[in-house]
Design a protein around this motif. Structure first.
Motif, PDB file in Angstrom:
ATOM      1  N   ARG A 193     -19.152 -21.526  31.733  1.00  0.00           N
ATOM      2  CA  ARG A 193     -19.972 -20.764  30.761  1.00  0.00           C
ATOM      3  C   ARG A 193     -19.797 -19.276  30.659  1.00  0.00           C
ATOM      4  O   ARG A 193     -19.499 -18.790  29.820  1.00  0.00           O
ATOM      5  CB  ARG A 193     -21.298 -21.234  30.751  1.00  0.00           C
ATOM      6  CG  ARG A 193     -22.120 -21.263  29.583  1.00  0.00           C
ATOM      7  CD  ARG A 193     -23.457 -21.939  29.446  1.00  0.00           C
ATOM      8  NE  ARG A 193     -23.453 -23.244  29.545  1.00  0.00           N
ATOM      9  CZ  ARG A 193     -24.478 -23.936  30.464  1.00  0.00           C
ATOM     10  NH1 ARG A 193     -25.681 -23.362  30.530  1.00  0.00           N
ATOM     11  NH2 ARG A 193     -24.233 -25.093  30.490  1.00  0.00           N
ATOM     12  N   ASN A 196     -16.581 -18.613  29.221  1.00  0.00           N
ATOM     13  CA  ASN A 196     -16.352 -18.657  27.564  1.00  0.00           C
ATOM     14  C   ASN A 196     -16.737 -17.350  27.209  1.00  0.00           C
ATOM     15  O   ASN A 196     -16.560 -16.845  25.900  1.00  0.00           O
ATOM     16  CB  ASN A 196     -16.820 -19.965  27.452  1.00  0.00           C
ATOM     17  CG  ASN A 196     -16.429 -21.186  27.404  1.00  0.00           C
ATOM     18  OD1 ASN A 196     -15.127 -21.031  27.574  1.00  0.00           O
ATOM     19  ND2 ASN A 196     -16.827 -22.221  27.930  1.00  0.00           N
ATOM     20  N   HIS A 197     -18.052 -17.067  27.736  1.00  0.00           N
ATOM     21  CA  HIS A 197     -18.499 -15.749  27.132  1.00  0.00           C
ATOM     22  C   HIS A 197     -17.687 -14.558  27.340  1.00  0.00           C
ATOM     23  O   HIS A 197     -17.518 -13.988  26.332  1.00  0.00           O
ATOM     24  CB  HIS A 197     -19.833 -15.398  28.205  1.00  0.00           C
ATOM     25  CG  HIS A 197     -20.866 -14.595  27.887  1.00  0.00           C
ATOM     26  ND1 HIS A 197     -21.880 -13.972  28.517  1.00  0.00           N
ATOM     27  CD2 HIS A 197     -21.000 -13.928  26.346  1.00  0.00           C
ATOM     28  CE1 HIS A 197     -22.319 -13.071  27.739  1.00  0.00           C
ATOM     29  NE2 HIS A 197     -22.089 -13.276  26.804  1.00  0.00           N
ATOM     30  N   LEU A 199     -14.241 -14.969  27.252  1.00  0.00           N
ATOM     31  CA  LEU A 199     -13.492 -15.298  26.383  1.00  0.00           C
ATOM     32  C   LEU A 199     -13.649 -14.794  24.956  1.00  0.00           C
ATOM     33  O   LEU A 199     -12.961 -14.036  24.289  1.00  0.00           O
ATOM     34  CB  LEU A 199     -13.068 -16.731  26.248  1.00  0.00           C
ATOM     35  CG  LEU A 199     -12.075 -17.105  25.403  1.00  0.00           C
ATOM     36  CD1 LEU A 199     -10.539 -16.511  25.610  1.00  0.00           C
ATOM     37  CD2 LEU A 199     -11.965 -18.637  24.909  1.00  0.00           C
ATOM     38  N   ARG A 200     -15.096 -14.960  24.611  1.00  0.00           N
ATOM     39  CA  ARG A 200     -15.259 -14.520  23.133  1.00  0.00           C
ATOM     40  C   ARG A 200     -15.236 -13.100  23.009  1.00  0.00           C
ATOM     41  O   ARG A 200     -15.048 -12.441  22.260  1.00  0.00           O
ATOM     42  CB  ARG A 200     -16.760 -15.086  22.869  1.00  0.00           C
ATOM     43  CG  ARG A 200     -16.543 -16.654  22.510  1.00  0.00           C
ATOM     44  CD  ARG A 200     -18.185 -16.952  21.782  1.00  0.00           C
ATOM     45  NE  ARG A 200     -19.229 -17.023  22.644  1.00  0.00           N
ATOM     46  CZ  ARG A 200     -19.409 -17.962  23.587  1.00  0.00           C
ATOM     47  NH1 ARG A 200     -18.549 -19.087  23.460  1.00  0.00           N
ATOM     48  NH2 ARG A 200     -20.216 -17.902  24.477  1.00  0.00           N
ATOM     49  N   ALA A 201     -15.726 -12.450  24.180  1.00  0.00           N
ATOM     50  CA  ALA A 201     -15.619 -11.198  24.330  1.00  0.00           C
ATOM     51  C   ALA A 201     -14.356 -10.427  24.141  1.00  0.00           C
ATOM     52  O   ALA A 201     -14.139  -9.474  23.416  1.00  0.00           O
ATOM     53  CB  ALA A 201     -16.486 -10.460  25.674  1.00  0.00           C
ATOM     54  N   GLN A 203     -11.884 -11.995  22.840  1.00  0.00           N
ATOM     55  CA  GLN A 203     -11.382 -12.174  21.498  1.00  0.00           C
ATOM     56  C   GLN A 203     -11.789 -11.252  20.443  1.00  0.00           C
ATOM     57  O   GLN A 203     -11.032 -10.750  19.545  1.00  0.00           O
ATOM     58  CB  GLN A 203     -11.597 -13.442  20.965  1.00  0.00           C
ATOM     59  CG  GLN A 203     -10.856 -14.640  21.639  1.00  0.00           C
ATOM     60  CD  GLN A 203     -11.209 -16.077  21.310  1.00  0.00           C
ATOM     61  OE1 GLN A 203     -12.574 -16.178  20.928  1.00  0.00           O
ATOM     62  NE2 GLN A 203     -10.412 -17.165  21.557  1.00  0.00           N
ATOM     63  N   SER A 204     -13.218 -10.786  20.503  1.00  0.00           N
ATOM     64  CA  SER A 204     -13.625  -9.729  19.812  1.00  0.00           C
ATOM     65  C   SER A 204     -12.984  -8.320  19.847  1.00  0.00           C
ATOM     66  O   SER A 204     -12.730  -7.861  18.872  1.00  0.00           O
ATOM     67  CB  SER A 204     -15.215  -9.720  20.164  1.00  0.00           C
ATOM     68  OG  SER A 204     -15.748  -8.669  19.211  1.00  0.00           O
ATOM     69  N   SER A 207      -9.696  -8.351  18.358  1.00  0.00           N
ATOM     70  CA  SER A 207      -9.787  -8.432  16.890  1.00  0.00           C
ATOM     71  C   SER A 207     -10.222  -6.919  16.402  1.00  0.00           C
ATOM     72  O   SER A 207     -10.534  -6.757  15.142  1.00  0.00           O
ATOM     73  CB  SER A 207     -10.773  -9.419  16.173  1.00  0.00           C
ATOM     74  OG  SER A 207     -11.963  -9.284  16.533  1.00  0.00           O
ATOM     75  N   GLN A 212     -17.520  -3.809  22.116  1.00  0.00           N
ATOM     76  CA  GLN A 212     -17.909  -4.902  22.552  1.00  0.00           C
ATOM     77  C   GLN A 212     -18.186  -4.864  24.162  1.00  0.00           C
ATOM     78  O   GLN A 212     -17.259  -4.404  24.935  1.00  0.00           O
ATOM     79  CB  GLN A 212     -16.938  -6.198  22.276  1.00  0.00           C
ATOM     80  CG  GLN A 212     -17.157  -7.312  23.106  1.00  0.00           C
ATOM     81  CD  GLN A 212     -18.219  -8.300  22.280  1.00  0.00           C
ATOM     82  OE1 GLN A 212     -18.068  -8.090  21.037  1.00  0.00           O
ATOM     83  NE2 GLN A 212     -19.347  -8.776  23.122  1.00  0.00           N
ATOM     84  N   GLU A 226     -16.277  -9.453  34.748  1.00  0.00           N
ATOM     85  CA  GLU A 226     -17.162  -8.789  33.409  1.00  0.00           C
ATOM     86  C   GLU A 226     -17.181  -7.395  33.464  1.00  0.00           C
ATOM     87  O   GLU A 226     -16.960  -6.585  32.575  1.00  0.00           O
ATOM     88  CB  GLU A 226     -18.442  -9.592  33.320  1.00  0.00           C
ATOM     89  CG  GLU A 226     -18.412 -11.215  32.939  1.00  0.00           C
ATOM     90  CD  GLU A 226     -19.773 -11.742  33.019  1.00  0.00           C
ATOM     91  OE1 GLU A 226     -19.996 -12.652  32.170  1.00  0.00           O
ATOM     92  OE2 GLU A 226     -20.591 -11.363  33.992  1.00  0.00           O
TER      93      GLU A 226
END
Ligand SMILES: Nc1ncnc2c1ncn2[C@@H]1O[C@H](COP(=O)(O)OP(=O)(O)O)[C@@H](O)[C@H]1O
Ligand SMILES: [Mg+2]
Length: 476
Positions: A193, A196-197, A199-201, A203-204, A207, A212, A226
């Motif tokens: 988990r 994944n958190h 990973l989203r960061a 990806q943000s 982009s 972030q 992190e």
């Protein structure tokens, strides 16, 4: 779907379930062999006991050839144990005196399959038959002097027991694998988990969102990751800000330098050319009517000076558009587009909606320079017959579009790979200028149909106070 695209938690859960299942299969195989060995030994011992009992109890009846008693004994014994497949007793002459095979007789070859020596207490032979494994025990009666007892113990009950045990053990192994899958799925989900958190960061950030951050990172290894991510994005954001600052400075010093050169050209060269022109006119007015040749020379000189003056003024206009200062963006652009495009037979249609009388200076300069480059590209590359310029302010966002009906080009070949600050005002420079003010610019082009440059730039409030100082140049 490739293995690498399967989520990590499913991979872990499948792996663990697979390991449990494999261990289950190994355990079931071992258990089957053990059960077979234990039950088999037990069966053989039982068979041996039965045979020895029969040998002891049948001696008298055999010696007196009391067939009835022998039948009685043999049948009773067979009925008392379900695993006994057959019993037969052979006398000292080798003739079968009694057997449980009844009318069908003793199967071929069975008689000779197990012949114990007289001094043996008993002999075991494992026989592979159509009915499965038969454990045949032969026991001599009175050391072989009276005959031999043969007892066949069937393996069928053993096999049935093994089958039953295998089924229940397999069900247990399958249930353990399912349970293992569920537990490891939940565990892997719990463990991945934070990843994944992260990973989203990531990806943000990829982009373009450099603000972030991961809030309240933990103290474990993922927490360290992190924290490292936060440090990295802070450094990235700082570098990006420094890059933008530098870019802004380069562009503003470029504007400043253009302004300075334009001023120099106006104050020095243009003034001098004007004064040469005036001098030539004075000389011309003093020449007599008869000095035709001199007059012609003077006329040519005046033409050259006039040409230089026009070129100088055009240069001043390109470097520092005085109309932008004097009249504002729209007339300045109209004037620039017409001056550049009318001589090559390209019409200009300009429309502006919702624009205030005064725009922030940085926005005005940026829009002007973008449009200037787009117009220059049309003049240089497009062979267009119509250029459409539309400008619109909508909800605090400035939208601009410069389109032509020229020959177009393959946009991908010209798209910037990396932003450059030194590459002048090509397509890349236009994009850089727009992005500096937080805007976006895109170029669409279809070969044979034309090109369209569109941009949207937010009108930031602090820019509104950023009006340019009053211009000192009046180049035209
Ligand atoms: N309006 C247009 N019509 C046709 N081709 C264009 C147009 N604008 C740009 N191009 C093509 O894109 C290329 C890149 O443009 P640009 O970056 O401005 O560089 P430059 O104008 O110095 O060649 C041009 O060389 C030209 O081939
Ligand atoms: Mg260009």
């Amino acid at each position: 779907m490739t293995l690498s695209s399967v989520p990590f938690r499913i991979k872990v859960a499948l792996l663990l379930a697979g390991v449990i299942l494999l261990l289950g299969v190994i355990a079931v195989t071992y258990a089957r062999n053990d059960i077979r060995r234990i039950l088999g030994t037990e069966l053989e011992r039982r068979g041996e006991g039965i045979a020895k009992n029969l040998a002891a109890n049948s001696t008298d009846a055999l010696l007196t050839d009391d067939l009835y008693s022998l039948y009685e004994l043999v049948n009773r014994t067979k009925v008392s144990d379900a695993d006994v497949r057959y019993i037969f007793i052979i006398n000292s002459g080798g003739a079968v005196r009694v057997s449980t095979f009844g009318n069908e007789g003793i199967p071929h070859g069975l008689l000779e399959a197990n012949v114990p020596l007289p001094d043996q207490s008993g002999q075991l032979r494992r026989l592979r038959t159509e009915e499965g494994l038969i454990r045949d025990i032969g026991v001599p009666i009175l050391e072989g002097k009276a005959g031999t007892v043969r007892v066949g113990m069937s393996d069928q009950a053993v096999e049935a027991a093994i089958g039953r045990d295998t089924r229940s053990l397999s069900i247990m192994a399958a249930l353990s694998a399912i349970l293992g899958f569920a537990i490891s799925y939940m565990l892997a989900d719990y463990l991945t988990r934070p990843l994944n958190h992260l990973l989203r960061a990531v990806q943000s950030v990829a982009s373009g969102n450099l603000s972030q951050r991961i809030t309240s990172p933990g103290k474990d290894e993922v927490g360290q990751l992190e924290k490292a991510f936060n440090t990295m994005t802070e450094a990235l954001a700082k570098n990006e800000a420094a890059r933008r600052d530098l870019l802004k400075k380069v562009i503003s010093s470029q504007e400043e330098e253009r302004r300075r050169i334009a001023r120099e050209l106006h104050d020095e060269l243009a003034q001098q050319l004007t004064s040469v022109m005036l001098s030539l006119e004075t000389v011309e007015s003093r020449l007599a009517e008869s000095d035709k040749t001199e007059k012609q020379i003077l006329q040519r000189a005046k033409q050259v000076v006039q040409g230089s003056l026009t070129e100088t003024r055009k240069l001043i206009g390109d470097l520092r558009p005085s109309v932008l200062d004097d009249l504002g963006l729209v007339p300045a652009l109209r004037s620039y587009a017409e001056t550049r495009l009318h001589p090559i037979q390209c019409k200009v249609a300009l429309s502006a909606t919702g624009l205030p009388t005064s725009l922030p200076s940085t926005l005005e300069t940026t829009v002007y320079r973008i449009a200037q480059e787009a117009i220059n590209n049309i003049a240089k590359h497009a062979c267009a017959s119509l250029t459409t310029i539309s400008l619109r302010l909508d909800n605090g966002i400035f939208h601009g579009n410069i389109g032509d009906d020229g020959k177009g080009f393959q946009v991908t070949q010209c798209e910037p790979v990396t932003p450059s600050i030194a590459g002048g005002l090509g397509l890349q420079g236009m994009q850089e200028r727009a992005s500096l003010l937080g805007g976006v610019l895109s170029v669409q082009s279809i070969v044979g149909q034309g090109t369209s440059v569109s941009f949207s730039i937010p009108m930031l409030t602090e820019d509104k106070n950023d009006r340019r100082e009053n211009p000192t140049i009046t180049g035209r």
